[in-house]
Design a protein around this motif. Structure first.
Motif, PDB file in Angstrom:
ATOM      1  N   SER A 147      -9.432   1.553   3.396  1.00 21.01           N
ATOM      2  CA  SER A 147      -7.961   1.541   3.500  1.00 21.01           C
ATOM      3  C   SER A 147      -7.469   2.936   3.870  1.00 21.01           C
ATOM      4  O   SER A 147      -7.918   3.916   3.286  1.00 21.01           O
ATOM      5  CB  SER A 147      -7.323   1.181   2.149  1.00 21.01           C
ATOM      6  N   ILE A 148      -6.544   3.010   4.816  1.00 25.56           N
ATOM      7  CA  ILE A 148      -5.946   4.319   5.119  1.00 25.56           C
ATOM      8  C   ILE A 148      -4.446   4.341   4.831  1.00 25.56           C
ATOM      9  O   ILE A 148      -3.877   5.371   4.525  1.00 25.56           O
ATOM     10  CB  ILE A 148      -6.226   4.788   6.572  1.00 25.56           C
ATOM     11  N   ILE A 149      -3.803   3.172   4.976  1.00 25.01           N
ATOM     12  CA  ILE A 149      -2.366   3.115   4.692  1.00 25.01           C
ATOM     13  C   ILE A 149      -2.048   1.756   4.076  1.00 25.01           C
ATOM     14  O   ILE A 149      -2.556   0.732   4.530  1.00 25.01           O
ATOM     15  CB  ILE A 149      -1.526   3.405   5.972  1.00 25.01           C
ATOM     16  N   TYR A 150      -1.256   1.778   3.009  1.00 18.25           N
ATOM     17  CA  TYR A 150      -0.845   0.534   2.352  1.00 18.25           C
ATOM     18  C   TYR A 150       0.589   0.203   2.772  1.00 18.25           C
ATOM     19  O   TYR A 150       1.343   1.085   3.158  1.00 18.25           O
ATOM     20  CB  TYR A 150      -0.871   0.704   0.825  1.00 18.25           C
ATOM     21  N   GLY A 151       0.945  -1.079   2.654  1.00 20.27           N
ATOM     22  CA  GLY A 151       2.336  -1.482   2.851  1.00 20.27           C
ATOM     23  C   GLY A 151       2.768  -1.545   4.305  1.00 20.27           C
ATOM     24  O   GLY A 151       1.982  -1.304   5.220  1.00 20.27           O
ATOM     25  N   CYS A 152       4.044  -1.877   4.500  1.00 17.77           N
ATOM     26  CA  CYS A 152       4.582  -1.972   5.855  1.00 17.77           C
ATOM     27  C   CYS A 152       6.086  -1.784   5.808  1.00 17.77           C
ATOM     28  O   CYS A 152       6.763  -2.327   4.931  1.00 17.77           O
ATOM     29  CB  CYS A 152       4.265  -3.340   6.457  1.00 17.77           C
ATOM     30  N   ASN A 153       6.618  -1.015   6.766  1.00 23.70           N
ATOM     31  CA  ASN A 153       8.066  -0.757   6.819  1.00 23.70           C
ATOM     32  C   ASN A 153       8.756  -1.534   7.933  1.00 23.70           C
ATOM     33  O   ASN A 153       9.927  -1.313   8.199  1.00 23.70           O
ATOM     34  CB  ASN A 153       8.323   0.732   7.091  1.00 23.70           C
ATOM     35  N   ASN A 154       8.036  -2.398   8.614  1.00 18.63           N
ATOM     36  CA  ASN A 154       8.578  -2.928   9.864  1.00 18.63           C
ATOM     37  C   ASN A 154       9.538  -4.104   9.751  1.00 18.63           C
ATOM     38  O   ASN A 154      10.386  -4.279  10.614  1.00 18.63           O
ATOM     39  CB  ASN A 154       7.441  -3.287  10.808  1.00 18.63           C
ATOM     40  N   PHE A 155       9.393  -4.905   8.737  1.00 13.98           N
ATOM     41  CA  PHE A 155      10.271  -6.061   8.574  1.00 13.98           C
ATOM     42  C   PHE A 155      10.418  -6.879   9.857  1.00 13.98           C
ATOM     43  O   PHE A 155      11.536  -7.131  10.319  1.00 13.98           O
ATOM     44  CB  PHE A 155      11.648  -5.637   8.047  1.00 13.98           C
ATOM     45  N   CYS A 156       9.317  -7.273  10.444  1.00 17.89           N
ATOM     46  CA  CYS A 156       9.385  -8.264  11.517  1.00 17.89           C
ATOM     47  C   CYS A 156      10.038  -9.500  10.901  1.00 17.89           C
ATOM     48  O   CYS A 156       9.776  -9.826   9.735  1.00 17.89           O
ATOM     49  CB  CYS A 156       7.991  -8.582  12.039  1.00 17.89           C
ATOM     50  N   ALA A 157      10.895 -10.166  11.694  1.00 14.09           N
ATOM     51  CA  ALA A 157      11.803 -11.164  11.090  1.00 14.09           C
ATOM     52  C   ALA A 157      11.085 -12.346  10.448  1.00 14.09           C
ATOM     53  O   ALA A 157      11.666 -13.047   9.633  1.00 14.09           O
ATOM     54  CB  ALA A 157      12.788 -11.653  12.156  1.00 14.09           C
ATOM     55  N   TYR A 158       9.846 -12.591  10.817  1.00 17.90           N
ATOM     56  CA  TYR A 158       9.123 -13.766  10.304  1.00 17.90           C
ATOM     57  C   TYR A 158       8.223 -13.430   9.113  1.00 17.90           C
ATOM     58  O   TYR A 158       7.640 -14.313   8.504  1.00 17.90           O
ATOM     59  CB  TYR A 158       8.242 -14.344  11.432  1.00 17.90           C
ATOM     60  N   CYS A 159       8.046 -12.152   8.782  1.00 15.94           N
ATOM     61  CA  CYS A 159       6.873 -11.725   8.020  1.00 15.94           C
ATOM     62  C   CYS A 159       7.151 -11.383   6.554  1.00 15.94           C
ATOM     63  O   CYS A 159       8.092 -10.659   6.233  1.00 15.94           O
ATOM     64  CB  CYS A 159       6.256 -10.517   8.712  1.00 15.94           C
ATOM     65  N   VAL A 160       6.304 -11.854   5.668  1.00 12.89           N
ATOM     66  CA  VAL A 160       6.460 -11.572   4.227  1.00 12.89           C
ATOM     67  C   VAL A 160       5.826 -10.254   3.793  1.00 12.89           C
ATOM     68  O   VAL A 160       6.106  -9.781   2.688  1.00 12.89           O
ATOM     69  CB  VAL A 160       5.784 -12.646   3.320  1.00 12.89           C
ATOM     70  N   VAL A 161       4.967  -9.690   4.627  1.00  8.20           N
ATOM     71  CA  VAL A 161       4.149  -8.560   4.158  1.00  8.20           C
ATOM     72  C   VAL A 161       4.971  -7.399   3.572  1.00  8.20           C
ATOM     73  O   VAL A 161       4.624  -6.874   2.516  1.00  8.20           O
ATOM     74  CB  VAL A 161       3.182  -8.074   5.264  1.00  8.20           C
ATOM     75  N   PRO A 162       6.095  -6.989   4.213  1.00 11.19           N
ATOM     76  CA  PRO A 162       6.858  -5.888   3.604  1.00 11.19           C
ATOM     77  C   PRO A 162       7.354  -6.225   2.192  1.00 11.19           C
ATOM     78  O   PRO A 162       7.580  -5.328   1.384  1.00 11.19           O
ATOM     79  CB  PRO A 162       8.035  -5.706   4.566  1.00 11.19           C
ATOM     80  N   PHE A 163       7.495  -7.523   1.892  1.00 13.52           N
ATOM     81  CA  PHE A 163       7.939  -7.928   0.553  1.00 13.52           C
ATOM     82  C   PHE A 163       6.771  -7.987  -0.431  1.00 13.52           C
ATOM     83  O   PHE A 163       6.958  -7.866  -1.626  1.00 13.52           O
ATOM     84  CB  PHE A 163       8.651  -9.289   0.605  1.00 13.52           C
ATOM     85  N   THR A 164       5.579  -8.214   0.083  1.00 11.74           N
ATOM     86  CA  THR A 164       4.444  -8.371  -0.826  1.00 11.74           C
ATOM     87  C   THR A 164       3.664  -7.074  -1.010  1.00 11.74           C
ATOM     88  O   THR A 164       3.035  -6.873  -2.038  1.00 11.74           O
ATOM     89  CB  THR A 164       3.464  -9.450  -0.321  1.00 11.74           C
ATOM     90  N   ARG A 165       3.686  -6.219   0.002  1.00 17.84           N
ATOM     91  CA  ARG A 165       2.868  -5.006  -0.073  1.00 17.84           C
ATOM     92  C   ARG A 165       3.690  -3.722  -0.134  1.00 17.84           C
ATOM     93  O   ARG A 165       3.126  -2.623  -0.114  1.00 17.84           O
ATOM     94  CB  ARG A 165       1.887  -4.940   1.095  1.00 17.84           C
ATOM     95  N   GLY A 166       4.998  -3.877  -0.148  1.00 18.84           N
ATOM     96  CA  GLY A 166       5.849  -2.705  -0.345  1.00 18.84           C
ATOM     97  C   GLY A 166       5.896  -1.761   0.851  1.00 18.84           C
ATOM     98  O   GLY A 166       5.426  -2.091   1.942  1.00 18.84           O
ATOM     99  N   ARG A 167       6.483  -0.571   0.596  1.00 12.07           N
ATOM    100  CA  ARG A 167       6.674   0.407   1.672  1.00 12.07           C
ATOM    101  C   ARG A 167       5.368   1.135   2.004  1.00 12.07           C
ATOM    102  O   ARG A 167       4.448   1.199   1.201  1.00 12.07           O
ATOM    103  CB  ARG A 167       7.721   1.452   1.276  1.00 12.07           C
ATOM    104  N   GLU A 168       5.351   1.709   3.217  1.00 11.91           N
ATOM    105  CA  GLU A 168       4.145   2.403   3.683  1.00 11.91           C
ATOM    106  C   GLU A 168       3.795   3.586   2.789  1.00 11.91           C
ATOM    107  O   GLU A 168       4.664   4.370   2.398  1.00 11.91           O
ATOM    108  CB  GLU A 168       4.369   2.916   5.115  1.00 11.91           C
ATOM    109  N   MET A 169       2.503   3.702   2.496  1.00 15.84           N
ATOM    110  CA  MET A 169       1.973   4.809   1.691  1.00 15.84           C
ATOM    111  C   MET A 169       0.623   5.169   2.280  1.00 15.84           C
ATOM    112  O   MET A 169      -0.308   4.355   2.230  1.00 15.84           O
ATOM    113  CB  MET A 169       1.696   4.317   0.256  1.00 15.84           C
ATOM    114  N   SER A 170       0.506   6.363   2.842  1.00 16.58           N
ATOM    115  CA  SER A 170      -0.780   6.759   3.425  1.00 16.58           C
ATOM    116  C   SER A 170      -1.670   7.391   2.369  1.00 16.58           C
ATOM    117  O   SER A 170      -1.183   8.100   1.487  1.00 16.58           O
ATOM    118  CB  SER A 170      -0.559   7.794   4.533  1.00 16.58           C
TER     119      SER A 170
END
Ligand code: SAH
Ligand code: SF4
Ligand code: F3S
Length: 435
Positions: A147-170
């Motif tokens: 793992s190099i970076i956790y989370g996602c800040n992108n909020f693509c309109a279809y995607c749950v990942v930013p809600f499940t994995r939180g904000r980006e953390m390198s």
């Protein structure tokens, strides 16, 4: 003590690797791996929420566990991963036989529960998670996830990942470097760097460092022969990364670059941050810089508002770009996401028809590209015996294509030169070339 755990993993590579960390925590606590559900004292379901189908799979598995727990009331059930994070404590209301719920950014907290302290969930923000060193009990001995970076800040309109994995953390460069150094010492040959958007690497760190810089650092580690990474967001793919891929010999000639749609109107509704033309230019630059690079992608069919004309743009994109492989999905409604509120949701029947068209088209392209490899000499890293034919070995080309071949046990873990003799849709067959 001699207690045993069993983990069932759903979802993406990130979850597969998280399960290795979960196994690492159990191992450190003195637990052993059970051979299956029935032998286990603790079962962890590491869940995925990306599409409705993934969520359904979890519920049906949970139903099965309810029966097992009836026969074995001492069995403990933990739910991890993306559904755990998104549904949280509500899961206890629906499924009171769950004992512990923890999110993807709280794997370090598992130990507190395992060692008998009375917590029943770990779902809170964990701002230090990226500097925690969680031991992983890895599946293989040749290829490893890092793992190099956790989370996602992108909020693509279809995607749950930013809600499940939180904000980006390198993670820190030194932590990543040390982990890979230790993998090299253990004999690992290939590493895959993991993040929802590896191109965002470094943004929240105190020092100025970006993803190409990280690649350059890792490249120095002796013993690691191949470096891969997933996933790249097309908007953030920089010229600097393309140059790094060109100049660093260990970085494999493959990129997974999810396009999602070929229509600018849909890309805009999806909040992807690029147009088809911009995406196309990056593909050209990649192909010009990195000889024979393999490119794969993800496609969603039937995103809200997708007309037949929009869909034809996606068809045209596939024909024009000629990917080496794709993952294609029907749009699936996900909780909390923006796309839920968009008008003109597409009928399921239409989504399915479009999906089939996309998959059929890609089959002809993949097959055509594989046929072109016949008689080529390529390097593969031999991973072990083939799952479908135990007489054959299996490995991957630098472009991430699976090749089966006859060979000896001693070849496992080695880079060997082979000649491609046969090309099928999902795999290639080759023979060793004596050098
Ligand atoms: N971070 C990665 C993707 C993670 S999810 C990236 O940005 O590329 C993997 C793929 O699942 C996505 O690329 C997308 O094609 C698909 N996907 C995500 N949410 C979806 C949904 N609600 N319905 C259908 N497919 C979805
Ligand atoms: Fe989801 Fe978009 Fe983030 Fe990928 S970049 S994980 S598709 S929100
Ligand atoms: Fe991966 Fe599924 Fe979560 S795809 S990031 S496990 S929602």
């Amino acid at each position: 003590m001699n207690k045993k755990y069993h983990i069932h993993t759903f979802g993406c590579q990130m979850n597969v690797h998280d399960s290795e960390k979960i196994a690492g925590v159990f191992s450190e606590t003195g637990y052993q791996e059970a051979s299956g559900f029935n032998e286990a004292d603790v079962i962890v379901l590491n869940t995925c929420s990306i599409r409705e189908k993934a969520e359904q799979k979890f519920y049906s598995e949970l139903g099965r566990l309810k029966k097992i727990k009836k026969n074995n009331p001492n069995l403990k059930i933990a739910v991890a991963g993306c559904i755990a994070q998104q549904k949280g404590g509500k899961l206890f209301e629906r499924f009171p036989y769950i004992d512990f719920i923890f999110g993807p950014n709280n794997i370090d907290k598992l130990q507190i529960w395992v060692t008998g302290n009375t917590v029943n969930s770990a779902l809170e923000d964990n701002p230090d998670y990226s500097i925690k060193l969680i031991p992983a009990k890895r599946e293989g001995r040749i290829r490893a996830w890092v793992s190099i970076i956790y989370g996602c800040n992108n909020f693509c309109a279809y995607c749950v990942v930013p809600f499940t994995r939180g904000r980006e953390m390198s993670r820190r460069v030194s932590d990543i470097y040390n982990e890979i150094q230790s993998l090299a010492e253990q004999g690992f040959k290939e590493i895959t760097l993991l993040g929802q958007n590896v191109n965002s690497y470094g943004k929240n760190l105190k020092i100025t460092v970006d993803f190409p810089d990280l690649l350059k650092e890792i490249h120095k580690i002796e013993g690691i022969e191949r470096i891969r990474f997933v996933t790249s967001h097309p908007r953030d793919l920089s010229d600097k990364l393309i140059e790094a891929m060109r100049d660093l010999p260990k970085v494999c000639e493959h990129i997974h670059l999810p396009i999602q749609s070929g229509s600018d109107m849909i890309l805009n509704l999806m909040n992807r941050g690029y147009t088809y033309k911009e995406y196309r230019i990056k593909i050209n630059n990649l192909r010009n810089a990195v000889h024979d690079i393999a490119i794969t992608t993800d496609i969603i069919t039937g995103f809200p508002g997708e007309t037949e004309e929009d869909f034809q743009h996606t068809v045209a994109a596939l024909s024009e770009i000629e990917y080496d492989g794709i993952f294609a999905f029907k749009y699936s409604k996900r909780p909390d996401t923006k796309a839920l509120d968009l008008p003109n949701h597409v009928e399921d029947k239409v989504k399915s028809e479009r999906l089939k068209k996309i998959l059929d088209l890609q089959e002809t392209i993949t097959y055509k590209k594989n046929i072109r490899l016949k008689s080529e000499l390529v390097e593969i890293l031999v991973e072990g015996y083939s799952e479908t034919d135990a007489n054959k070995l299996t490995g991957r080309t630098r472009t991430n294509k699976i090749v089966n071949l006859y060979g000896e046990k001693e070849d496992i873990g080695k880079l060997i030169k082979i000649k491609i003799l046969e090309a099928k849709l999902h795999s290639l067959f080759g023979e060793k070339v004596l050098t």
